[in-house]
Design an enzyme around this catalytic site. Structure first.
Site, short mmCIF file in Angstrom:
data_model
loop_
_atom_site.label_atom_id
_atom_site.label_comp_id
_atom_site.label_asym_id
_atom_site.label_seq_id
_atom_site.Cartn_x
_atom_site.Cartn_y
_atom_site.Cartn_z
N LYS A 88 -12.03 -89.12 34.38
CA LYS A 88 -13.44 -89.17 33.96
C LYS A 88 -13.60 -89.61 32.51
CE LYS A 88 -14.89 -85.69 37.34
NZ LYS A 88 -13.57 -85.29 37.87
N ARG A 89 -12.95 -90.70 32.14
CA ARG A 89 -13.01 -91.18 30.77
C ARG A 89 -14.30 -91.94 30.52
NH1 ARG A 89 -9.49 -87.70 30.34
NH2 ARG A 89 -7.45 -88.09 29.42
#
Length: 276
Positions: A85-86
């Site tokens: 989830k960057r």
């Protein structure tokens, strides 16, 4: 998905699962856990999804364990979604993309989950590198946590006529649709849409069919969503749903045969729910 069923198995070495499997809550324990999952399910499911946080919490040795799990999955011919989830801007997003999407990076899987809440355009480095290397992205869109609606359902300020603009979720889906336009059988920019979000797509004006990309859906089957809930959540986009299951399958471990049976049951259940 056509060959193995629309199931992605999460590799989430929670402390409680490590204990249940008789493994220590250490980098060595999460490595052993991940490799056992891959050994049992490699070549038998559509994808696996290691959750980076459970590896990162053990520092550099934990990251090395994640690298080993990704390498083992690749050797088994099983697609990997790195659930990290960057999301950031400029050169920082470029560095995240380099870490998780560049050919030759030990942390690169076949796809990466990303957060678009600094604006979809902030993901450009990841979009460009994923396209260049034949990888995919799953963009957070409609998540099942109750706090998600605060941002995802929000609409732009009223115009001069007092009409509210598009919702954040619908804008993210529209961006993905542009990137996937004309792709067959579907494009490589997918969305994360919780299977238990109810009619959130309709309520927010989010056109999931037009996305023409895979929809990663936590919550299918034993986690709460059956055929009725999936019909409400995804409508005619159900054919592109990749159901994600973690504890529902992992709880069957550490015995390899039990993991395989649990994964096959979950895939069969997901197929029946999504094709009904």
């Amino acid at each position: 998905m056509d060959e193995h069923g629309p199931l992605c198995v999460g590799i989430d070495p929670h402390a409680s699962l490590l204990e249940a499997w008789g493994l220590p809550d250490t980098a060595a324990g999460v490595r052993d856990f991940g490799l056992r999952v891959v050994e049992a399910l490699g070549g038998k499911v559509a994808a696996v999804k290691p959750q980076a946080a459970f590896f990162e919490r053990h520092g550099s040795r934990g990251l090395a364990a994640l690298e080993d799990v990704l390498a083992a999955s690749a050797a088994a011919g099983t697609l990997t979604i790195v659930d990290a989830k960057r999301g950031d801007i400029g050169s920082t997003m470029g560095a995240y993309a380099d870490a998780y999407l560049r050919d030759g990076s030990p942390l690169a899987g076949d796809a990466l989950t990303v957060s678009p809440y600094l604006g979809f355009g902030s993901l450009a480095p990841a979009v460009e590198l994923a396209a260049a290397t034949g990888r995919g992205l799953f963009v957070l869109c409609l998540t099942s946590n109750k706090e998600g609606a605060e941002v995802q359902h929000a609409r732009s300020l009223p115009d001069a006529g007092g009409h509210l603009g598009a919702s954040v979720a619908s804008v993210m889906a529209a961006h993905a649709a542009v990137l996937n336009a004309g792709a067959e059988p579907m494009g490589s920019v997918g969305l994360v849409v919780g299977a238990t979000v109810g009619d959130a797509a309709r309520a927010t004006g989010t056109d999931l069919v037009a996305v023409n990309g895979p929809l990663l859906a936590p919550g299918v089957g034993a986690q709460g969503a059956g055929a009725r809930e999936l019909s409400t959540a995804f409508g005619d986009a159900r054919r592109t749903v990749l159901a994600s299951s973690s504890r529902g399958v992992l709880a069957a471990g550490p015995d390899a045969e039990s993991l395989v049976r649990a994964a096959r049951a979950a895939a069969t259940e997901a197929t029946a729910a999504l094709r009904s």
